[in-house]
Write an enzyme that holds these catalytic residues in place. Structure first.
Site, PDB file in Angstrom:
ATOM      1  CE1 TYR A   1       7.471   1.341   3.623  1.00 53.50           C
ATOM      2  CE2 TYR A   1       7.175   3.195   3.035  1.00 53.50           C
ATOM      3  CZ  TYR A   1       7.247   2.296   4.036  1.00 53.50           C
ATOM      4  OH  TYR A   1       7.203   3.000   5.111  1.00 53.50           O
ATOM      5  CB  SER A   2       5.634   5.466  -0.659  1.00 51.58           C
ATOM      6  OG  SER A   2       5.265   6.695   0.132  1.00 51.58           O
ATOM      7  CB  ALA A   3       3.292   7.102  -4.870  1.00 49.41           C
TER       8      ALA A   3
ATOM      9  CG  HIS B   1       7.269   7.253   4.355  1.00 54.68           C
ATOM     10  ND1 HIS B   1       6.009   7.410   4.145  1.00 54.68           N
ATOM     11  CD2 HIS B   1       7.261   7.306   3.003  1.00 54.68           C
ATOM     12  CE1 HIS B   1       5.342   6.136   2.891  1.00 54.68           C
ATOM     13  NE2 HIS B   1       6.514   7.200   2.261  1.00 54.68           N
TER      14      HIS B   1
END
Length: 534
Positions: free
Chosen positions: A206-208, A442
């Site tokens: 997820y995300s980075a 997010h």
């Protein structure tokens, strides 16, 4: 949800014995899942081994004996990072460990499917200890082993310098990505001892962590078939990003760091490296805070191939995915920008331009501000420069370049491997963590993907989640055919705000492809002269 547990002992064959936990239902005391926290996959990257590639455990390494098993009931070490939650008192550079979640019961023939899950945090902060998979593993058909590695972050994982690389055999760039790869290789080699199937590993994040999953997939596509590990990939709320900065641009950041730490620029490279290794972690973290180039990210060197994004654009990436049959789930939330806007936000056009340079190549930053702010004024759709920052950062990290990537995959015949989504609904428990007015921002969808992920979800919400994604996620992780519903590969499976599921055309696709093409024109997605290495 209250946590009840009892000790769980497992024989890892020649690796020895380990003690973890069996989590229990607080009321019935029935087992929910097994858990091991903080199992090392590499030797400690401390002292003279700071800024080196991770070192694998010795072939004869044992975690414990039957009489004295290794006890892994906590979590992974937390890399020092530029924020106070978790507090500095719990930071430790010795963080190359993984948390492992295991379903109860007998595994299927061949072993449980494996999800190798990489945590997010802009590559600057975060840790692997935040998940709570008890209910996902016990209540849903997602019966998989989940391996969550910790890895080095910020300066510890992504310090880069051509002069150090050229002069020091024990220094390397992109250490954080190398950490993830070694953890993945450890999983491949050892997960069968935990009941997992090493031939069925999905890499996701997820995300980075999603950005990292892309780079792990890209690296895996570049190794010979016999060394390939990844069978499928999940990229949630992040994409390929740009081709990372060059080593020359990394040197500018390196010299700024030296100046902040009062290390002479004229000193020999060996002396600079020795001083950096002798500097305590707290001092390094404080130094980052005052830097213009405060984001330590991957660079184009070693782990990240030159022309990597060119491989996406010319079909090399798609052809290799197609040849290996690697499927991809990729998508976004509808309001990503609210959270993104809080990460070191600017307050003017000038500071936004500078803020972009902390993450991206200068030529790309110049093009982006010209495209987004042609008159250097706040756009009409933005209330503040913080808002503008959140929107452009979400575009580059997620919305636009994700679309450039999937468009290229489809263009070169890999569309049947791509499963796209968009989420416009969030569970009620999100109100405890994010303002309601931020909408589906997010991170709010982790409760969907991980069945609450520790938050309470109602029976009605579980029905929505199962219908929208959970049932398909279980099939995907097992390698079974999903009922995704899309007929065209660029269409989106959308969880609407009213909880219905719709199949929609992507109204933002054209703009995303346009931004991809613009960045390609300045080399930000790979120099046209760069040859593919796959």
């Amino acid at each position: 949800m209250e946590k009840r547990s009892e000790p769980y002992l497992r024989n890892l064959d020649f690796r020895g014995f380990v003690e973890g936990l069996t989590y229990l239902d607080p009321k019935s005391l029935q087992p929910l899942c097994h858990y091991f926290g903080g199992i090392p996959y590499a030797l400690p990257p401390v002292g003279p081994f700071r800024f080196q590639k991770p070192r694998p455990l010795a072939a004869c390494f044992r975690y414990g004996t039957r009489a004295n098993p290794g006890r892994y009931t906590g979590g992974c070490g937390i890399c020092p990072q530029p924020r106070d939650d978790p507090p500095p008192s719990v930071w430790e550079e010795d963080c190359l460990q993984s948390n492992i979640w295991i379903p109860v019961g007998e595994p299927p023939e061949g072993g449980w499917p494996v999800l190798f899950w990489i945590h997010g945090g802009f590559l600057q902060f975060g840790d692997a200890n935040g998940s709570d998979l008890r209910l996902m593993l016990s209540e849903t058909n997602c019966k998989v082993i989940v391996v969550e590695p910790a890895y080095r972050l910020n300066i510890f994982g992504f310090l880069a310098s051509p002069e150090l690389l050229d002069s020091s055999a024990d220094f390397d760039n992109n250490a954080g990505f190398w950490d993830q790869r070694l953890a993945l290789e450890w999983t491949w080699q050892n997960i069968s001892y935990f009941g997992g199937n090493p031939s069925n590993i999905t890499v996701g994040g997820y995300s980075a962590g999603s950005h990292s999953a892309f780079h792990q997939l890209a690296y895996d596509l570049g190794v010979p078939d016999e060394k390939s590990i990844v069978k499928r990939s999940i990229m949630l709320s992040n994409g390929p990003g740009m081709q990372p900065k060059s080593l020359d641009e990394a040197q500018v950041q390196f010299e700024e760091l030296l100046q902040v730490l009062d290390i002479p620029l004229q000193a020999p490279p060996e002396e600079k490296l020795a001083k950096l290794r002798a500097t305590d972690s707290d001092t390094l973290i404080k130094a980052i805070d005052g830097m213009k180039y405060h984001q330590f990210r991957g660079v184009t060197s070693g782990f990240v191939r030159h022309g990597l994004h060119r491989e996406i654009d010319n079909g090399t990436f798609a052809r290799q995915m197609k040849r290996r049959g690697i499927e991809l789930i990729i998508g976004e939330c509808s309001d990503e920008h609210f959270v993104y806007g809080t990460h070191r936000p600017p307050n003017s056009y000038e500071s936004l331009f500078q803020r972009l340079q902390a993450d991206y190549p200068l030529t790309a930053c110049e093009l982006l501000v010209k495209e987004y702010y042609p008159n250097k004024k706040l756009p009409s759709n933005c209330k503040t420069w913080e808002d503008a920052w959140g929107r452009i950062y979400a575009d580059i990290q997620i919305h636009q370049l994700e679309r450039g990537m999937v468009n290229a995959l489809v263009r070169y015949g890999a569309g049947d491997l791509v499963h796209r989504y968009r989420i416009e609904w969030r569970v009620q428990a999100c109100d405890e963590h994010w303002p309601k007015e931020w909408g589906v921002t997010h991170g709010t969808d982790m409760a969907i993907w991980f069945w609450g992920d520790g938050d309470r979800i109602s029976k009605k919400e579980k029905i929505v989640i199962k219908r929208a994604f959970n049932a398909n996620l279980a099939k995907f992780l097992k390698g079974e055919k999903m009922d995704w519903g899309t007929e065209k590969p660029l269409d989106l499976r959308v969880l609407k705000g009213d909880t219905t599921v719709a199949i929609e055309e992507d109204g933002r696709l054209a703009n995303g492809v346009r931004i991809w093409e613009l960045l390609k024109s300045v080399g930000a997605t790979g120099s046209p002269s760069s040859s593919s290495k796959l």
